[in-house]
Design a protein around this motif. Structure first.
Motif, mmCIF file in Angstrom:
data_model
loop_
_atom_site.group_PDB
_atom_site.id
_atom_site.type_symbol
_atom_site.label_atom_id
_atom_site.label_comp_id
_atom_site.label_asym_id
_atom_site.label_seq_id
_atom_site.Cartn_x
_atom_site.Cartn_y
_atom_site.Cartn_z
ATOM 1 N N UNK A 392 0.831 -1.204 0.000
ATOM 2 C CA UNK A 392 0.000 0.000 0.000
ATOM 3 C C UNK A 392 0.866 1.254 0.000
ATOM 4 N N UNK A 393 1.931 1.260 0.750
ATOM 5 C CA UNK A 393 2.822 2.420 0.790
ATOM 6 C C UNK A 393 3.454 2.666 -0.573
ATOM 7 N N UNK A 394 3.836 1.605 -1.287
ATOM 8 C CA UNK A 394 4.438 1.751 -2.605
ATOM 9 C C UNK A 394 3.440 2.327 -3.608
ATOM 10 N N UNK A 399 1.267 6.903 -6.823
ATOM 11 C CA UNK A 399 0.129 7.792 -7.129
ATOM 12 C C UNK A 399 0.524 9.243 -6.967
ATOM 13 N N UNK A 400 1.221 9.567 -5.893
ATOM 14 C CA UNK A 400 1.632 10.949 -5.676
ATOM 15 C C UNK A 400 2.595 11.429 -6.749
ATOM 16 N N UNK A 401 3.507 10.563 -7.162
ATOM 17 C CA UNK A 401 4.443 10.927 -8.211
ATOM 18 C C UNK A 401 3.729 11.195 -9.525
ATOM 19 N N UNK A 402 2.721 10.374 -9.816
ATOM 20 C CA UNK A 402 1.959 10.550 -11.061
ATOM 21 C C UNK A 402 1.228 11.889 -11.042
ATOM 22 N N UNK A 403 0.696 12.281 -9.909
ATOM 23 C CA UNK A 403 -0.052 13.544 -9.805
ATOM 24 C C UNK A 403 0.852 14.752 -9.973
ATOM 25 N N UNK A 405 3.487 14.821 -12.018
ATOM 26 C CA UNK A 405 4.121 14.742 -13.322
ATOM 27 C C UNK A 405 5.500 14.154 -13.299
ATOM 28 N N UNK A 406 5.885 13.607 -12.187
ATOM 29 C CA UNK A 406 7.188 12.961 -12.083
ATOM 30 C C UNK A 406 6.983 11.471 -12.256
ATOM 31 N N UNK A 407 7.805 10.910 -13.148
ATOM 32 C CA UNK A 407 7.618 9.484 -13.422
ATOM 33 C C UNK A 407 7.937 8.659 -12.198
ATOM 34 N N UNK A 408 7.169 7.679 -12.109
ATOM 35 C CA UNK A 408 7.425 6.758 -11.023
ATOM 36 C C UNK A 408 8.453 5.736 -11.430
ATOM 37 N N UNK A 409 8.739 4.860 -10.547
ATOM 38 C CA UNK A 409 9.726 3.832 -10.856
ATOM 39 C C UNK A 409 9.308 3.021 -12.072
ATOM 40 N N UNK A 410 10.226 2.809 -13.036
ATOM 41 C CA UNK A 410 9.938 1.963 -14.199
ATOM 42 C C UNK A 410 9.316 2.736 -15.352
ATOM 43 N N UNK A 411 9.040 4.051 -15.186
ATOM 44 C CA UNK A 411 8.439 4.820 -16.271
ATOM 45 C C UNK A 411 9.461 5.781 -16.845
ATOM 46 N N UNK A 412 9.319 6.128 -18.166
ATOM 47 C CA UNK A 412 10.194 7.124 -18.783
ATOM 48 C C UNK A 412 9.458 8.453 -18.799
ATOM 49 N N UNK A 413 10.205 9.565 -18.666
ATOM 50 C CA UNK A 413 9.551 10.875 -18.678
ATOM 51 C C UNK A 413 9.052 11.202 -20.067
ATOM 52 N N UNK A 414 7.838 11.737 -20.047
ATOM 53 C CA UNK A 414 7.246 12.132 -21.315
ATOM 54 C C UNK A 414 8.062 13.268 -21.915
ATOM 55 N N UNK A 415 8.285 13.254 -23.246
ATOM 56 C CA UNK A 415 9.037 14.298 -23.928
ATOM 57 C C UNK A 415 10.512 14.018 -23.984
#
Length: 437
Positions: A392-394, A399-403, A405-415
């Motif tokens: 749950x903590x992860x 979720x907070x990172x997505x809100x 605009x910062x990519x979370x672990x395993x995601x690439x930044x858009x642009x």
């Protein structure tokens, strides 16, 4: 004494006749022996020497060992040394008048030399051993013998000693150990003496006398709390017929508690005093044994002071003193909780282990198993809860990172340039002309 199977030899030079005449001259009986020596009558010569041999106890200290060694050597040349050697050993148990201070040491060294000169399987060794026991008892030197008692059973077997002679040796050890203050060794050899009786002799007067002695010793001993070994000896079991009240008392100390002991005393009022048993020692020992039984049958391993006081029939304020005594007696291990007024049992000794004790042990195992099962279940629940909380903590972090605009672990930044589908077209390069100059 030297180690078993390693006989110590005395080296002498000369024939029997020469050495015998030399010894006779030394003992002032040379003229009496001369004719016998010339006729090679060894045993007759030795008789004269043995009769005169007590004089060796008064010769100068520096000549003592050599003179006795020579005499023993001559005796061993006889075809019947058993006729003479016991007399020499008996001489050595008597005072050495020429050396009051060092005499006991000289005599003991000579006795042990004689013992080691004999072959390991020579039954004469038994007679020398008995002389050594007698000597040690007279001089209070039992500690000199203790290291070698572990070899005694093997020696007895090698010497093929009969039961009566074995008891004679054990009796001497019992008395010598007792007088030296070694109650434990004394008691152990009483048990050994009891086991020498054949099955058809266990009710004989001698056997029953030793059985009673063993029982009284065990009751009064400050270190003896296990009565099962004694109870299993046939001679002691025979007390149930020859001395039934004593046997009843033994069963109380072997298996029962203070309440049973008090009932025994009520049923046989005045008997304990009449038999000259120590009332105070018996009462104390019975309380300690009762404490041990209480600790053994307590499933929770936690005994309230009030329960101890009730079982031992003592005031509450004396409980901690009895706890100290029972731990000192090595019947129970544990610690006191003065705040909670309980005794926490770490280890205890079963006085008797029969069907009842197996059931108690089974109940304890069931209790421990249930406790461990509950602990394991609780641990599994805690582990599952921790893993769920971690998940749950992860998820909350992602979720907070997505809100934001910062990519979370395993995601690439858009642009990111590396992720563009197409590179933006650059404007075509302008051709250079002459007008540009």
């Amino acid at each position: 004494m030297a180690a078993p199977h390693q006989p110590q030899l005395v080296f002498v030079d000369g024939s029997f006749e020469e050495l015998a005449q030399e010894m006779a001259n030394f003992l002032n009986v040379g003229d009496d022996v001369k004719a016998l020596v010339e006729k090679s009558q060894k045993d007759e010569v030795l008789k004269k020497l043995i009769i005169a041999s007590p004089a060796l106890n008064s010769i100068p200290e520096k000549e003592f060992a050599g003179a006795y060694n020579l005499l023993v050597y001559l005796i061993l040349q006889s075809e019947n040394p058993a006729m003479f050697l016991p007399r020499v050993c008996d001489n050595l148990t008597k005072p050495i008048t020429s050396s009051p201070i060092n005499g006991p040491g000289l005599a003991l060294n000579t006795l042990t030399t004689i013992f080691n000169m004999l072959q390991p399987d020579d039954d004469l060794r038994f007679h020398v051993f008995m002389a050594i026991l007698k000597f040690l008892k007279i001089h209070g030197m039992f500690e000199n013998l203790k290291p070698y008692l572990k070899s005694l059973d093997d020696w007895m077997e090698e010497w093929e000693v009969d039961s009566k002679s074995q008891r004679q040796a054990y009796e001497s050890i019992i008395e010598t150990a007792r007088e030296s203050g070694d109650a434990y060794t004394s008691y152990q050899y009483i048990l050994k003496a009891l086991r020498t009786f054949e099955d058809d002799k266990v009710k004989d007067e001698d056997a029953q006398a030793i059985a009673l002695r063993a029982l009284k010793t065990a009751l009064h001993s400050p270190t003896q709390y296990d009565f099962q070994d004694l109870l299993n000896v046939p001679c002691v079991q025979a007390l149930s017929e020859t001395h039934p009240v004593y046997f009843e008392l033994l069963t109380v100390f072997a298996e029962k508690d203070l309440e049973d002991y008090n009932q025994f005393r009520e049923e046989h009022e005045g008997w304990v005093e009449k038999e000259h048993l120590d009332v105070a020692k018996l009462q104390t020992k019975m309380r300690l044994l009762t404490f041990a039984s209480l600790a053994a049958r307590t499933p929770t391993r936690e005994i309230p002071y009030s329960e101890i006081a009730a079982a031992l029939q003592i005031p509450m304020e004396e409980v901690e003193l009895w706890v100290i005594d029972v731990i000192r007696a090595q019947l129970v291990e544990g610690r006191m909780s003065q705040q909670k007024k309980v005794f926490l049992v770490h280890r205890t000794t079963y006085r008797v282990f029969g069907e009842k004790q197996w059931r108690q042990l089974g109940d304890l195992v069931d209790t421990w198993r249930d406790t461990l099962t509950k602990v394991a279940t609780t641990l599994r629940k805690e582990q599952a809860g921790l893993e769920a909380q971690k998940k749950r903590d992860l998820e909350e972090v992602e979720r907070k990172l997505a809100n934001t605009g910062v990519s979370g672990p395993g995601e690439r930044r858009r642009g990111d340039r590396g992720d563009r589908g197409e590179r933006s077209e650059r404007a075509p390069r302008k051709e250079r002309t002459d007008d540009d100059d």
